[in-house]
Design an enzyme around this catalytic site. Structure first.
Site, mmCIF file in Angstrom:
data_model
loop_
_atom_site.group_PDB
_atom_site.id
_atom_site.type_symbol
_atom_site.label_atom_id
_atom_site.label_comp_id
_atom_site.label_asym_id
_atom_site.label_seq_id
_atom_site.Cartn_x
_atom_site.Cartn_y
_atom_site.Cartn_z
ATOM 1 N N THR A 120 0.944 -1.189 0.003
ATOM 2 C CA THR A 120 0.107 0.068 -0.063
ATOM 3 C C THR A 120 0.865 1.185 0.138
ATOM 4 O OG1 THR A 120 -2.000 1.194 0.994
ATOM 5 C CG2 THR A 120 -0.328 0.143 2.750
ATOM 6 N N LYS A 144 3.415 1.256 -3.946
ATOM 7 C CA LYS A 144 2.931 0.400 -5.282
ATOM 8 C C LYS A 144 3.785 0.313 -6.428
ATOM 9 C CE LYS A 144 -1.862 0.634 -3.524
ATOM 10 N NZ LYS A 144 -3.249 0.644 -3.864
ATOM 11 N N ALA A 187 -6.726 11.505 -11.742
ATOM 12 C CA ALA A 187 -5.913 10.639 -13.114
ATOM 13 C C ALA A 187 -4.426 10.394 -12.240
ATOM 14 C CB ALA A 187 -5.631 11.678 -14.238
ATOM 15 N N GLY A 227 -2.837 7.479 -9.459
ATOM 16 C CA GLY A 227 -2.565 5.690 -9.221
ATOM 17 C C GLY A 227 -4.106 5.090 -9.280
ATOM 18 N N ASN A 229 -9.884 15.568 -15.028
ATOM 19 C CA ASN A 229 -8.832 15.973 -13.864
ATOM 20 C C ASN A 229 -8.487 17.515 -13.797
ATOM 21 O OD1 ASN A 229 -7.241 14.713 -11.911
ATOM 22 N ND2 ASN A 229 -5.306 15.256 -12.987
ATOM 23 N N SER A 255 -3.611 18.108 -18.271
ATOM 24 C CA SER A 255 -2.404 17.513 -18.885
ATOM 25 C C SER A 255 -1.971 16.149 -18.375
ATOM 26 C CB SER A 255 -1.178 18.493 -18.893
ATOM 27 O OG SER A 255 -0.850 18.689 -17.555
ATOM 28 N N TYR A 261 -14.133 5.731 1.570
ATOM 29 C CA TYR A 261 -15.064 5.168 2.482
ATOM 30 C C TYR A 261 -14.802 5.643 3.544
ATOM 31 C CZ TYR A 261 -11.238 2.268 3.057
ATOM 32 O OH TYR A 261 -9.791 1.637 3.089
HETATM 33 P P1 NDP Z 1 -2.955 10.234 -6.119
HETATM 34 O O1 NDP Z 1 -2.323 11.083 -5.278
HETATM 35 O O2 NDP Z 1 -2.340 9.323 -7.242
HETATM 36 O O3 NDP Z 1 -3.973 11.124 -7.251
HETATM 37 C C1 NDP Z 1 -5.010 12.033 -6.440
HETATM 38 C C2 NDP Z 1 -5.635 12.425 -7.592
HETATM 39 O O4 NDP Z 1 -6.862 13.423 -6.891
HETATM 40 C C3 NDP Z 1 -5.280 13.378 -8.977
HETATM 41 O O5 NDP Z 1 -5.960 13.227 -9.973
HETATM 42 C C4 NDP Z 1 -5.529 14.841 -8.358
HETATM 43 O O6 NDP Z 1 -5.614 15.934 -9.391
HETATM 44 C C5 NDP Z 1 -6.781 14.649 -7.584
HETATM 45 N N1 NDP Z 1 -6.948 15.930 -6.595
HETATM 46 C C6 NDP Z 1 -6.119 15.989 -5.484
HETATM 47 N N2 NDP Z 1 -6.648 17.102 -4.782
HETATM 48 C C7 NDP Z 1 -7.450 17.434 -5.482
HETATM 49 C C8 NDP Z 1 -8.453 18.775 -5.474
HETATM 50 N N3 NDP Z 1 -8.208 19.697 -4.175
HETATM 51 N N4 NDP Z 1 -8.976 19.129 -6.211
HETATM 52 C C9 NDP Z 1 -9.240 18.136 -7.460
HETATM 53 N N5 NDP Z 1 -8.525 17.230 -7.687
HETATM 54 C C10 NDP Z 1 -7.656 16.689 -6.650
HETATM 55 O O7 NDP Z 1 -4.111 9.129 -5.278
HETATM 56 P P2 NDP Z 1 -4.812 7.786 -5.734
HETATM 57 O O8 NDP Z 1 -5.026 7.812 -7.212
HETATM 58 O O9 NDP Z 1 -3.890 6.897 -5.086
HETATM 59 O O10 NDP Z 1 -5.915 7.709 -4.717
HETATM 60 C C11 NDP Z 1 -7.037 8.342 -5.040
HETATM 61 C C12 NDP Z 1 -8.304 8.119 -4.119
HETATM 62 O O11 NDP Z 1 -8.561 6.832 -4.099
HETATM 63 C C13 NDP Z 1 -7.774 8.212 -2.661
HETATM 64 O O12 NDP Z 1 -8.589 8.964 -1.989
HETATM 65 C C14 NDP Z 1 -7.743 6.794 -1.983
HETATM 66 O O13 NDP Z 1 -7.893 6.607 -0.704
HETATM 67 C C15 NDP Z 1 -8.808 6.018 -2.847
HETATM 68 N N6 NDP Z 1 -8.430 4.631 -3.291
HETATM 69 C C16 NDP Z 1 -9.339 3.668 -2.688
HETATM 70 C C17 NDP Z 1 -9.073 2.331 -2.815
HETATM 71 C C18 NDP Z 1 -10.344 1.350 -2.225
HETATM 72 O O14 NDP Z 1 -9.979 0.084 -2.162
HETATM 73 N N7 NDP Z 1 -11.388 1.601 -2.039
HETATM 74 C C19 NDP Z 1 -7.964 1.894 -3.169
HETATM 75 C C20 NDP Z 1 -6.906 2.756 -3.834
HETATM 76 C C21 NDP Z 1 -7.050 4.213 -3.808
HETATM 77 P P3 NDP Z 1 -4.172 16.380 -9.822
HETATM 78 O O15 NDP Z 1 -3.560 15.458 -11.111
HETATM 79 O O16 NDP Z 1 -4.791 17.693 -10.494
HETATM 80 O O17 NDP Z 1 -3.219 16.658 -8.887
#
Ligand code: NDP
Length: 280
Positions: free
Chosen positions: A70, A74, A138, A140, A161, A165, A230
């Site tokens: 986790t 990853k 966009a 992980g 997103n 970009s 969640y």
């Molecule tokens: P990342 O840090 O890789 O990506 C975060 C994303 O959120 C980016 O697209 C980012 O946009 C966007 N973001 C963050 N803050 C803002 C904001 N203030 N306004 C708009 N967009 C925002 O995180 P992960 O992809 O790893 O995780 C995403 C979510 O998924 C988490 O909440 C995680 O807990 C959940 N998750 C749940 C799982 C489950 O089993 N239920 C498994 C894996 C993840 P930008 O590119 O513009 O920065």
């Protein structure tokens, strides 16, 4: 948490921080259902690739069967498998590994997050075949979900997103990596420019962690809304529930990805509905 290693575990989840992880209780519930006696522990690891590799090596050399990975490891796990092991298609396209096993004496990395989400939607009776889907985010989690959704037969995907970009770069990279992804029409846009009606909208951003709200257009509607988060109030779901959409938080995705890891390691087919009832 400490970096010491308990050699008697069959399974571990490696993370930093790790104290909050629900994985041990989920996997022990699965084991009980499958009639297996297992030991599954949380494993702290310092936040660097060298320490991660040392933990993984010590675990498998000591007889460990499987590890979950986790935050923040990853991608580090993906790189380790790419260099010294093998990867499933889902892990390769996700660029991330959440499940480690050994196959033919070599490290094998899979990613069950996206399929866990797809399975959770299908368990709830949500149909994916020929449906229009939008993902917001966009990072992980979004990346790992795209191939499983396309394999489930969706009609089209829109990736929205905050940083457009990043969505564009991701779609281009995945299209070059996977013929399956290349065959699905994928649009990109800014989150606040996402409008129209979708069969399913998925929140894959981490915005909920900060308590902020996504800037959603009033011209955006859906039949089903899924939030990967969640265990807290989810304004994203309230927004769409108010206009009649069916909603789901990401707890079933968490159980679903764990069930797929458990199946990879043990061959046991878990009844996730029964496991979920036991856990709550
Ligand atoms: P990342 O840090 O890789 O990506 C975060 C994303 O959120 C980016 O697209 C980012 O946009 C966007 N973001 C963050 N803050 C803002 C904001 N203030 N306004 C708009 N967009 C925002 O995180 P992960 O992809 O790893 O995780 C995403 C979510 O998924 C988490 O909440 C995680 O807990 C959940 N998750 C749940 C799982 C489950 O089993 N239920 C498994 C894996 C993840 P930008 O590119 O513009 O920065």
């Amino acid at each position: 948490d400490n970096a010491s290693f308990d050699m008697t575990q069959h399974f571990i989840v490696i993370g930093n921080p790790i104290a909050h992880s629900k994985s041990p209780s989920i996997h022990h519930a699965f084991a009980q259902q499958a009639g297996l006696a297992i030991r599954y522990a949380r494993q702290y690891c310092p936040d660097d690739a060298e320490s991660f590799r040392a933990v993984v090596d010590a675990f498998f050399n000591g007889g460990g069967i499987g590890a979950n990975v986790t935050v923040p490891f990853k991608q580090i796990a993906y790189e380790y498998c790419l260099e010294d092991g093998a990867l499933s298609d889902h892990a390769r396209v996700a660029g991330a590994v959440n499940t480690l096993a050994q196959r033919d004496g070599k490290l094998y990395g899979d990613n069950t997050d996206g399929q866990g989400l797809v399975n959770d939607m299908q368990h709830q009776g949500w149909i994916l075949k020929d449906k229009t889907v939008a993902i917001i985010g966009a990072g992980g989690a979004a990346r790992g979900t795209i191939l499983p959704l396309i394999q489930a037969g969706i009609k089209s995907l829109t990736l929205a997103n905050r940083t457009v970009s990043k969505a564009e770069t991701l779609v281009k990279a995945l299209g070059e990596q996977s013929a399956t992804v290349a065959h699905c029409p994928i649009d990109t846009c800014a989150t606040d420019a996402l409008t129209g009606h979708f069969d399913i909208i998925i929140n894959a951003t981490s915005i909920g962690l900060s308590g902020e709200r996504l800037p959603l257009s009033e011209h955006l509607t859906c039949a089903h809304a899924y939030d990967m988060m969640y265990g807290r109030e989810l304004p994203f779901l309230t927004h769409f529930a108010d206009s009649g959409a069916k909603t789901s938080d990401g707890y079933g995705m968490l159980i679903g990805q764990a069930a797929l890891s458990f199946a990879l390691w043990t061959g046991a087919d878990i009844d996730v509905t029964a496991a979920r009832a036991q856990l709550t």
